[in-house]
Each structure stands twice: as C-alpha cells, then as structure tokens.
Scaffold this active site. Structure first.
Site, short mmCIF file in Angstrom:
data_model
loop_
_atom_site.label_atom_id
_atom_site.label_comp_id
_atom_site.label_asym_id
_atom_site.label_seq_id
_atom_site.Cartn_x
_atom_site.Cartn_y
_atom_site.Cartn_z
N LYS A 91 37.56 45.30 38.24
CA LYS A 91 36.30 44.71 38.72
C LYS A 91 35.31 44.66 37.56
O LYS A 91 34.36 45.45 37.52
CB LYS A 91 35.72 45.55 39.87
N1 PPE Z 1 38.55 40.52 45.80
C1 PPE Z 1 37.40 40.40 45.10
C2 PPE Z 1 37.29 39.33 44.07
C3 PPE Z 1 36.36 41.29 45.35
O1 PPE Z 1 35.22 41.18 44.65
C4 PPE Z 1 36.50 42.27 46.35
C5 PPE Z 1 35.38 43.22 46.65
C6 PPE Z 1 37.72 42.36 47.06
C7 PPE Z 1 38.72 41.46 46.75
C8 PPE Z 1 37.99 43.43 48.07
O2 PPE Z 1 38.12 44.69 47.46
P1 PPE Z 1 37.76 46.04 48.20
O3 PPE Z 1 36.29 46.10 48.31
O4 PPE Z 1 38.33 47.10 47.33
O5 PPE Z 1 38.41 46.02 49.54
N2 PPE Z 1 34.10 42.65 46.50
C9 PPE Z 1 32.96 43.50 46.35
C10 PPE Z 1 31.77 42.74 45.82
C11 PPE Z 1 30.94 41.99 46.79
C12 PPE Z 1 29.68 41.46 46.14
O6 PPE Z 1 29.12 40.48 46.66
O7 PPE Z 1 29.22 42.02 45.14
C13 PPE Z 1 32.68 44.31 47.60
O8 PPE Z 1 33.16 43.95 48.69
O9 PPE Z 1 31.99 45.32 47.50
#
Ligand code: PPE
Length: 304
Positions: free
Chosen positions: A157
């Site tokens: 990330k």
């Molecule tokens: N894909 C991406 C690209 C992504 O950013 C997230 C989280 C996920 C999948 C899901 O990952 P997880 O949270 O581990 O289940 N996105 C984060 C950012 C949101 C934002 O607007 O900033 C989040 O959900 O916190």
C-alpha cells in the site's frame, strides 16, 4: 473530516493541528511512503481494533519492499495505534498509519531523507454512503488498468501508486458511477479503486487471485474465512468482466468499504439489481465479527 485531539507522530502524541511537515519532504515529491487503513469498532468491551497486527505487518513489509527505512517495529506501531484510539476517546473510528520520508535529501535517491511515522484516527461512517451499504452501489469498468507488477509492487500500500486508483475513481464518478473496477493488463478483473471484489454464481463465490494485481486485502482474507466456515465454497480464479455481468451477486470488501453490495456494473443490473442473500449473509457475518459478537473470531480483535 472532524478533527480529534491527538495524532501520534514519531513516538509521541501531538495536537491534531501541530502534526505538520516540511514542503521539501521526500514523500510529497516522489510518493515514497506506505500507509494503512484500519478500523476500530465499538464492542461491549470497548473499542476493538480489527486485525491490527496484520495491518501493521503489511505496512512494515510494504516499506521494506520499497526500501523505505522505518524507525519502528510493527509491534511499536500497533501499540501506538491503541494509544491514538484511547487518548482521543474514540469508540469507533478509521485509523490511518503512514510511514514517510521527510527532509534531508532531494532528488530521486531517498538515502539521507529522514524516516517518519504517523498514526491518525477519525470518525468515518460508511465509505460509499449508508444507501450504498444498504442498497448497493453502481460501478463502471475503468479505462485505466491496475498497476502491473513489472512497474510497481501492487501488493504494497504505497502512496505514489495510488494515483492509479485516483484516476480510476475520478473517471468512474465523472461517468456517474459510484466506484470503478480496474482490469489488469491481461484484461481480467483486478479490483476496485480501494476494494477487493467477490462475485457469486449458483451459490459459489469467485474472487480474483493475488497474482491478478489486486491488493490481498485483510477484509478479503477475513471474508474468506467467515464464508468458508459458514459452508460456502470460494474459488480464486481469473474473472472477465462478463463473469460479473452474468453473476447473481457481487460485492466489494475493504477496511473502509467493509462489505458493500454492487447492484449494477456498466449499467447492467447484477442479478435482481438488489443485494442478494450471500451478500447479505457476508455483511452480517463481517459486522458481527468486527463488533465482537462471534466468539470464534475474537482473536481478530485488539482492545484499545
Ligand atoms: N484494494 C485496494 C486498492 C485498496 O486500497 C484496499 C483498501 C483494498 C483492496 C482492501 O484491503 P483491506 O483494507 O486490507 O481489506 N483501501 C483502503 C483505502 C481507502 C481510502 O479511500 O483511502 C481502506 O479500505 O482502508
């Protein structure tokens, strides 16, 4: 966004307004940072942070992958996150840790730039709105492809690469969709701009594999376990956009998005055009797990 009292910065709590940085910070220019998104939920035993250590391990692992030096261990950062929640008196919140580079070096080479860490938290309701959570959202397949592993590290990330998600989301919103779906370079579904995707057909669930370029989400992993324990079969497999057109149900998972039903893709209704029974069941299991109502998943909770 409603400010709270403190932000944790480099080992101490500072006032929200004092958590500032220099304009020549390396990360501001080159995107050399990594971040996390974590949620804490109100439970009978007080605020519980969901899978805190897993998030902090992913954060530190991502920094290592991009060679971003870090002055704190994952355990230090977990402790700091608990402090941020408790010192601000938050019952439920979104927690945003960020590891970044400050001043000391300009030019691409980050060696010599000061490593920093910060953790902020604030109250954040439903990511795609209450109506989105309850009735489902509309999505459009983006013309932007998900970042490829030959150019960046899709499974970390990192801040800079999120421009890819920003482009896709703005394009989708401008076209009248609530969210975007990004295909990978091979044309298979990768994920949403900030969520993983699941589809259900004939009672079986499908989700793109980690090598699709999707972030291997912690919510995705949690939903895997919850649904498998509930007797569902989940297949990790390449999905084409028409697989979603033909699906009975589809939903997004993510820390911010939690479990958000998708009711329409590319202006085609999915199934009945309303959240289906598997989506509803997933929402129920997930919300019960994060709020401490399911004994079997208590080890996912960290009390602040
Ligand atoms: N894909 C991406 C690209 C992504 O950013 C997230 C989280 C996920 C999948 C899901 O990952 P997880 O949270 O581990 O289940 N996105 C984060 C950012 C949101 C934002 O607007 O900033 C989040 O959900 O916190």
């Amino acid at each position: 966004m409603e400010p709270v009292k403190y932000i944790w910065m480099d080992g101490e709590l500072v006032d929200w307004d004092k958590a500032t940085l220099h304009v020549l910070s390396h990360t501001l220019h080159y995107g050399t940072g990594v971040f996390e998104g974590i949620r804490a939920y109100e439970t009978e035993q007080g605020p519980a942070i969901f899978r805190l250590d897993d998030h902090m391990r992913r954060l530190v692992r991502g920094a290592a992958a991009y060679n971003i030096p870090v002055n704190f261990s994952a355990e230090d950062l977990s402790k700091a996150a608990r402090e941020v929640v408790s010192s601000n008196g938050l019952e439920s919140c979104y927690i945003r840790p960020l590891l970044f580079l400050g001043t000391g070096s300009m030019g691409l080479n980050p060696v010599g730039a000061q490593p920093h860490a910060m953790i902020a938290a604030w109250r954040w309701g439903k990511y795609l709105g209450d109506a989105g959570f309850n009735e489902g959202i509309t999505v459009g397949v983006s013309s932007w492809r998900r970042i490829h592993q030959s150019s960046l590290i899709p499974d970390a990330k990192a801040t800079g690469p999120y421009l890819n998600s920003v482009l896709a989301l703005l394009e989708a919103n401008a076209a009248g969709f609530d969210e975007a779906i990004l295909l990978n370079m091979e044309g298979y579904i990768a994920e949403g701009s900030g969520e993983n995707l699941f589809a259900a057909s004939d009672g079986i669930l499908y989700t793109p594999p980690s090598h699709s370029g999707a972030l291997t989400g912690i919510t995705r992993d949690s939903v895997f376990r919850l649904l498998t324990d509930d007797g569902y079969e989940i297949r990790e497999t390449n999905l084409s956009r028409s697989d979603i057109y033909y699906a009975d149900e589809a939903f997004f998972t993510g820390t911010a998005a939690e479990v958000t039903p998708i009711r329409e893709i590319d202006r085609r209704a999915i199934g009945t055009g309303q959240p289906g029974p598997i989506t509803r069941r997933t929402q129920e299991l997930f919300m019960d797990a994060v709020t401490g109502k399911l004994d079997a998943y208590r080890d996912w909770l960290d009390y602040a």
